[in-house]
Design a protein around this motif. Structure first.
Motif, PDB file in Angstrom:
ATOM      1  N   VAL A 184      18.480  23.019  44.572  1.00  0.00           N
ATOM      2  CA  VAL A 184      19.767  23.145  43.898  1.00  0.00           C
ATOM      3  C   VAL A 184      19.757  24.427  43.076  1.00  0.00           C
ATOM      4  N   GLY A 185      20.899  25.071  42.977  1.00  0.00           N
ATOM      5  CA  GLY A 185      20.966  26.294  42.189  1.00  0.00           C
ATOM      6  C   GLY A 185      22.293  26.984  42.324  1.00  0.00           C
ATOM      7  N   PHE A 186      22.344  28.198  41.795  1.00  0.00           N
ATOM      8  CA  PHE A 186      23.551  29.013  41.937  1.00  0.00           C
ATOM      9  C   PHE A 186      23.145  30.472  42.081  1.00  0.00           C
ATOM     10  N   HIS A 187      23.967  31.193  42.839  1.00  0.00           N
ATOM     11  CA  HIS A 187      23.818  32.629  43.019  1.00  0.00           C
ATOM     12  C   HIS A 187      25.118  33.295  42.600  1.00  0.00           C
ATOM     13  N   THR A 188      25.013  34.356  41.834  1.00  0.00           N
ATOM     14  CA  THR A 188      26.219  35.070  41.409  1.00  0.00           C
ATOM     15  C   THR A 188      26.024  36.562  41.625  1.00  0.00           C
ATOM     16  N   GLN A 189      27.089  37.215  42.007  1.00  0.00           N
ATOM     17  CA  GLN A 189      27.092  38.664  42.105  1.00  0.00           C
ATOM     18  C   GLN A 189      28.472  39.192  41.781  1.00  0.00           C
ATOM     19  N   ILE A 190      28.492  40.310  41.066  1.00  0.00           N
ATOM     20  CA  ILE A 190      29.753  40.982  40.746  1.00  0.00           C
ATOM     21  C   ILE A 190      29.568  42.466  41.015  1.00  0.00           C
ATOM     22  N   ILE A 191      30.479  43.053  41.747  1.00  0.00           N
ATOM     23  CA  ILE A 191      30.569  44.508  41.871  1.00  0.00           C
ATOM     24  C   ILE A 191      31.745  44.953  41.019  1.00  0.00           C
ATOM     25  N   HIS A 192      31.481  45.803  40.042  1.00  0.00           N
ATOM     26  CA  HIS A 192      32.437  46.066  38.972  1.00  0.00           C
ATOM     27  C   HIS A 192      33.368  47.242  39.240  1.00  0.00           C
ATOM     28  N   LEU A 193      33.326  47.791  40.434  1.00  0.00           N
ATOM     29  CA  LEU A 193      34.227  48.891  40.793  1.00  0.00           C
ATOM     30  C   LEU A 193      35.563  48.309  41.228  1.00  0.00           C
ATOM     31  N   PRO A 194      36.651  48.536  40.505  1.00  0.00           N
ATOM     32  CA  PRO A 194      37.924  47.869  40.803  1.00  0.00           C
ATOM     33  C   PRO A 194      38.469  48.160  42.196  1.00  0.00           C
ATOM     34  N   ASP A 195      38.151  49.322  42.760  1.00  0.00           N
ATOM     35  CA  ASP A 195      38.699  49.690  44.066  1.00  0.00           C
ATOM     36  C   ASP A 195      37.735  49.400  45.206  1.00  0.00           C
ATOM     37  N   TYR A 196      36.621  48.743  44.931  1.00  0.00           N
ATOM     38  CA  TYR A 196      35.618  48.502  45.956  1.00  0.00           C
ATOM     39  C   TYR A 196      36.175  47.625  47.086  1.00  0.00           C
ATOM     40  N   GLY A 197      35.979  48.063  48.353  1.00  0.00           N
ATOM     41  CA  GLY A 197      36.397  47.295  49.514  1.00  0.00           C
ATOM     42  C   GLY A 197      37.882  47.312  49.782  1.00  0.00           C
ATOM     43  N   LYS A 198      38.637  48.151  49.089  1.00  0.00           N
ATOM     44  CA  LYS A 198      40.090  48.216  49.255  1.00  0.00           C
ATOM     45  C   LYS A 198      40.490  49.552  49.875  1.00  0.00           C
ATOM     46  N   PRO A 199      41.627  49.609  50.569  1.00  0.00           N
ATOM     47  CA  PRO A 199      42.032  50.867  51.209  1.00  0.00           C
ATOM     48  C   PRO A 199      42.114  52.005  50.208  1.00  0.00           C
ATOM     49  N   GLY A 200      41.639  53.162  50.631  1.00  0.00           N
ATOM     50  CA  GLY A 200      41.684  54.338  49.779  1.00  0.00           C
ATOM     51  C   GLY A 200      40.484  55.225  49.993  1.00  0.00           C
ATOM     52  N   LYS A 201      40.513  56.371  49.327  1.00  0.00           N
ATOM     53  CA  LYS A 201      39.442  57.356  49.441  1.00  0.00           C
ATOM     54  C   LYS A 201      39.042  57.793  48.046  1.00  0.00           C
ATOM     55  N   THR A 202      37.754  57.730  47.763  1.00  0.00           N
ATOM     56  CA  THR A 202      37.279  58.111  46.432  1.00  0.00           C
ATOM     57  C   THR A 202      35.843  58.564  46.510  1.00  0.00           C
ATOM     58  N   GLY A 203      35.444  59.374  45.557  1.00  0.00           N
ATOM     59  CA  GLY A 203      34.058  59.781  45.378  1.00  0.00           C
ATOM     60  C   GLY A 203      33.874  60.168  43.923  1.00  0.00           C
ATOM     61  N   ARG A 204      32.993  59.465  43.221  1.00  0.00           N
ATOM     62  CA  ARG A 204      32.855  59.718  41.796  1.00  0.00           C
ATOM     63  C   ARG A 204      31.509  59.217  41.288  1.00  0.00           C
ATOM     64  N   MET A 205      31.123  59.753  40.144  1.00  0.00           N
ATOM     65  CA  MET A 205      29.940  59.279  39.449  1.00  0.00           C
ATOM     66  C   MET A 205      30.358  58.183  38.480  1.00  0.00           C
TER      67      MET A 205
END
Length: 572
Positions: A295-316
């Motif tokens: 029994v347990g839980f796994h959690t993950q969060i990717i904190h980039l608001p535009d991650y996996g959404k249509p668009g083009k970006t490149g930034r630090m």
């Protein structure tokens, strides 16, 4: 040690994650460390970034191995980033300001409470007294390296310093300080404790590393999980927001300025899973494979608001990019057979993404990460689960051969992380690579075999009494996940290697046989998951192999564990 003191320690650990009223006693994980010498080893869990549709596994950091795409949610308004141009992931919520003064007051209150509590129990631990309250002795402690050493505490006590550091870290982080500033709180709290609170004792190098570096990797993952729930409506979200009591308290104190505001922009992606099922694996008692309830839980969060959404970006990105917090337990005959805790944080990195309107494209992030691992098999010998008194004037008689069981607590201090995803409308392919420089508490896998017919007097203190050594090493891991419709196929390979730190034992003058044990752990796994249509329920099955090796001089020991896991998970 009295049962009263042991009970206080247990209440401190429970209070760490459950209620603000117990936060102060919980700080005694480091603060009241000597008052807890007889505490039985908590059976607590797993490897950083263990993957979210994957079963829990033994130890060490590993790549994130699953995907989910919740419906887009409304984003909060994000001002310009103070770290980089138009970087929404690096921006605190509007209207929330750093409250350094309150953070200093809160950590001062925690430290004062813990320090007084510890001093009241000082007389019980005269075996730890090595320095007097005199200018001559304290000058040696503060202005030379004479007092710097690795302490002789039990495994059950030493791994908890990462959680103590997480408390110090969260005091600052929940007062809206940045993660580097919060790291200074965990490091400063540790140094204060070692130099001031424990003024009679050595300066514990392992405690400082565990509390400061472990405080960041555990504390940031803890903070980010609490942050996700704190700004959401609904009874379930409000209940889960108590996972970080410091955040709950400070958010309430900030209610005038934070009313109707979340603590930051909406994450681009998250996956939370609660799971239960069965795992067949070798038992601690050595009587073959047994079916364990897990029994347990796994959690993950990717904190980039535009991650996996249509668009083009490149930034630090100069703030937290991703965070994981995973916990799992395996039970056999109603008792914990194996336990794991892991956290993983990517603190900064370069993010690039190109995804068209048809969801075809790619995204990758190259960054720097940190992680924490706790892995503990059930003890079968009393000396492997409690604090045997060290240097108490009597001979140590342990059975032959020794019956230590595998355990590992590692701070994966820093290392590069690369995460690449190929998107298409019907499928996604993800590759993740991690590499870390490690410091940790490592069970010597060859020690039981080496102890046959040998007198171990004169070996490293923690090795003699508790079966583990302080080690330096590395961890490398790579994982692949392929998602198509309601199916997922995944794989993992992870390699860890450690060698002992020599010459810094607290009782180094008595170490006459300072040999150099080494250990390796190779983990590989394949698995598949099936999601039931139109439900948050998944069925997952996997095979996992763990190749464990240890060397002491000319003695070698090794084993291969075969594990078969089947569980059902609820994902939201």
């Amino acid at each position: 040690m009295s049962g009263h003191v042991k009970g206080a320690k247990v209440r401190s650990v429970v209070g760490l994650l459950t209620a603000i009223v117990l936060v102060l006693p919980a700080s005694g994980l480091a603060a009241g460390r000597r008052a807890s010498r007889q505490f039985l080893t908590p059976q607590t869990p797993q490897a950083p970034g263990s993957g979210l549709t994957l079963p829990p596994f033994s130890s060490g950091p590993s790549p994130t191995l699953s995907f989910s795409y919740p419906p887009d949610q409304e984003k909060s308004r994000d001002p310009k980033s103070s770290f980089g141009k138009d970087d929404p992931a690096a921006v605190p919520a509007p209207g929330l300001h750093k409250n350094t003064g309150r953070a200093l007051f809160e950590i001062g209150s925690v430290m004062m409470y813990s320090q007084v509590r510890y001093w009241l129990n000082y007389a019980k631990f005269i075996e730890d007294w090595q320095f007097r309250f005199s200018w001559k002795d304290q000058k040696r402690r503060f202005f030379t390296f004479e007092a710097w050493s690795l302490d002789s505490n039990a495994f059950s006590l030493n791994w908890t310093h990462a959680f103590a550091g997480a408390l110090y870290y969260n005091v600052a982080r929940t007062n809206h300080l940045s993660w580097p500033q919060s790291f200074l709180f965990s490091m400063g709290g540790s140094l204060w404790w070692e130099y001031v609170a424990e003024w009679r004792e050595v300066i514990s190098l392992n405690d400082n590393i565990m509390t400061s570096a472990g405080g960041y990797s555990v504390g940031e993952a803890w903070f980010q999980l609490g942050k996700y729930f704190i700004g959401r409506n609904g009874f379930f979200n409000r209940l889960l927001s108590f996972i970080d009591p410091f955040m709950k308290l400070n958010h309430w104190l900030d209610k005038e300025q934070s009313k109707n505001l979340s603590l930051g922009p909406e994450p681009g992606w998250h996956s939370f899973r609660f799971f239960l099922g069965q795992r067949s694996m070798p038992a601690s008692k050595g009587d073959g494979s047994q079916n364990n309830f897990i029994v347990g839980f796994h959690t993950q969060i990717i904190h980039l608001p535009d991650y996996g959404k249509p668009g083009k970006t490149g930034r630090m990105v100069m703030d937290t990019v991703a965070s994981d917090l995973d916990v799992d337990f395996a039970f056999l005959h109603g008792r914990i057979e194996e336990a794991n805790i892991s956290t993983r944080v990517v603190g900064l990195g370069y993010f690039k993404q190109e995804i068209d309107a048809d969801l075809r494209g790619y995204a990758y992030c190259f960054g720097m990460g940190s992680a924490f691992t706790l892995y503990k098999k059930k003890s079968v010998a009393p000396y492997d689960s409690s604090s045997v008194p060290v240097k108490q004037g009597f001979d140590l008689h342990l059975e032959e051969p020794r019956e230590f069981r595998d355990k590992l607590s590692v701070v994966h201090v820093v290392g590069p992380v690369f995460d690449y995803t190929k998107f298409s409308p019907a499928s996604r392919l993800r590759l993740v690579f991690d590499a870390y420089l490690d410091f940790g508490l490592v069970n010597s896998y060859a020690l039981n075999k080496y102890s046959v017919g040998r007198d171990l007097t004169g070996v490293k203190t923690t090795l003699l009494y508790y079966g583990y050594y302080y080690g330096l090493g590395t961890t490398f891991s790579s994982g692949l996940t392929y998602n198509i419709h309601g199916l997922e196929f995944n794989g993992l390979v992870r390699y860890q290697a450690y060698g002992s730190v020599d010459g810094l034992d607290r009782f180094q003058k008595e170490v006459t046989d300072d040999f150099h044990p080494t250990d390796t752990r190779l983990t590989y796994r394949i698995g598949a998951a099936l999601r039931f249509p139109d439900t948050p329920v998944e069925l997952y099955g996997s095979y996992e192999g763990i190749d464990r090796r240890g060397v002491i001089k000319d003695t070698r020991n090794g084993s291969l564990e075969n594990r078969y896991t089947l569980f059902v998970s609820y994902k939201f």
